[in-house]
Design a protein around this motif. Structure first.
Motif, PDB file in Angstrom:
ATOM      1  N   PHE A 164       1.085  -0.963   0.218  1.00  0.00           N
ATOM      2  CA  PHE A 164       0.062  -0.061  -0.056  1.00  0.00           C
ATOM      3  C   PHE A 164       1.189   1.233  -0.127  1.00  0.00           C
ATOM      4  O   PHE A 164       1.759   1.335   0.559  1.00  0.00           O
ATOM      5  CB  PHE A 164      -0.903  -0.027   1.498  1.00  0.00           C
ATOM      6  CG  PHE A 164      -2.146  -0.891   1.264  1.00  0.00           C
ATOM      7  CD1 PHE A 164      -1.601  -2.358   1.421  1.00  0.00           C
ATOM      8  CD2 PHE A 164      -3.743  -0.781   1.175  1.00  0.00           C
ATOM      9  CE1 PHE A 164      -2.949  -3.380   1.067  1.00  0.00           C
ATOM     10  CE2 PHE A 164      -4.679  -1.445   1.384  1.00  0.00           C
ATOM     11  CZ  PHE A 164      -4.159  -2.962   1.595  1.00  0.00           C
ATOM     12  N   ARG A 165       0.169   2.627  -0.236  1.00  0.00           N
ATOM     13  CA  ARG A 165       1.200   2.919   0.108  1.00  0.00           C
ATOM     14  C   ARG A 165      -0.162   4.715   0.704  1.00  0.00           C
ATOM     15  O   ARG A 165      -0.849   4.977   0.709  1.00  0.00           O
ATOM     16  CB  ARG A 165       1.700   4.454  -1.410  1.00  0.00           C
ATOM     17  CG  ARG A 165       0.508   4.699  -2.786  1.00  0.00           C
ATOM     18  CD  ARG A 165       1.087   4.607  -4.148  1.00  0.00           C
ATOM     19  NE  ARG A 165       0.560   5.330  -4.492  1.00  0.00           N
ATOM     20  CZ  ARG A 165       0.954   5.702  -5.831  1.00  0.00           C
ATOM     21  NH1 ARG A 165       2.157   4.985  -5.966  1.00  0.00           N
ATOM     22  NH2 ARG A 165       0.101   6.456  -6.562  1.00  0.00           N
ATOM     23  N   GLN A 166       0.698   6.240   0.908  1.00  0.00           N
ATOM     24  CA  GLN A 166       0.175   7.028   1.642  1.00  0.00           C
ATOM     25  C   GLN A 166       0.840   8.048   0.947  1.00  0.00           C
ATOM     26  O   GLN A 166       1.708   8.021   1.918  1.00  0.00           O
ATOM     27  CB  GLN A 166      -0.160   6.137   2.929  1.00  0.00           C
ATOM     28  CG  GLN A 166      -0.870   7.949   3.941  1.00  0.00           C
ATOM     29  CD  GLN A 166      -1.456   7.353   5.128  1.00  0.00           C
ATOM     30  OE1 GLN A 166      -1.003   6.274   5.479  1.00  0.00           O
ATOM     31  NE2 GLN A 166      -2.667   7.489   5.754  1.00  0.00           N
ATOM     32  N   ALA A 167       0.188   8.901   0.998  1.00  0.00           N
ATOM     33  CA  ALA A 167       0.527  10.639   0.388  1.00  0.00           C
ATOM     34  C   ALA A 167       0.599  11.559   1.674  1.00  0.00           C
ATOM     35  O   ALA A 167      -0.698  11.642   2.112  1.00  0.00           O
ATOM     36  CB  ALA A 167       0.898  11.413  -0.634  1.00  0.00           C
ATOM     37  N   PRO A 168       1.080  12.265   1.540  1.00  0.00           N
ATOM     38  CA  PRO A 168       0.373  13.256   2.284  1.00  0.00           C
ATOM     39  C   PRO A 168      -1.339  13.700   2.531  1.00  0.00           C
ATOM     40  O   PRO A 168      -1.630  14.391   1.667  1.00  0.00           O
ATOM     41  CB  PRO A 168       1.701  14.908   2.789  1.00  0.00           C
ATOM     42  CG  PRO A 168       2.930  13.997   2.293  1.00  0.00           C
ATOM     43  CD  PRO A 168       1.801  12.811   1.573  1.00  0.00           C
TER      44      PRO A 168
END
Length: 126
Positions: A37-41
């Motif tokens: 998974f990924r999470q940007a600000p």
């Protein structure tokens, strides 16, 4: 129980590759469905790719399909993510997850995952 350690992030030029590794300890990760998974600000954690317990089933988010490959290295008890042709919008913290499932399927919802790595930052400058 399984412990996950994410690595491989860094600064990548646009168009370049990113290879992420999720090292595991404790119970074998082959007992779990896994995913990146990924999470940007300011955004929610989103699926990049997921793989079933045996590795026989994989799925990808539309925005990486054709640019990413998720795989298992069973000998090393790791889950890998290879991404190519990176774009600035791929900039995010990338997390490996493991989900305890009783059958051969992929899990694409973050809330369904039981264990997470600490995350590794991938940055693609404009």
């Amino acid at each position: 129980q399984v412990q996950l350690v994410d690595s491989g992030g860094g600064l990548v030029q646009a168009g370049g590759p990113l290879r992420l590794s999720c090292a595991t300890s404790g119970r074998s990760v082959s007992n779990y469905a896994a995913g990146w998974f990924r999470q940007a600000p300011g955004t929610q954690r989103e699926i990049v790719a997921a793989i079933s317990r045996s590795g026989g089933i994989t799925t990808y988010a539309d925005y990486v399909r054709g640019r990413a490959t998720i795989s298992r290295d069973k000998a090393k008890n790791t889950v890998l993510l290879q991404m190519n042709s990176l774009k600035p919008e791929d900039t995010a913290v990338y997390y490996c997850g493991a989900a305890a499932v009783g059958n051969e399927r992929v899990i694409t919802t973050a809330a369904a995952y039981d264990y997470w790595g600490q995350g590794t930052q991938g940055t693609v400058p404009p």
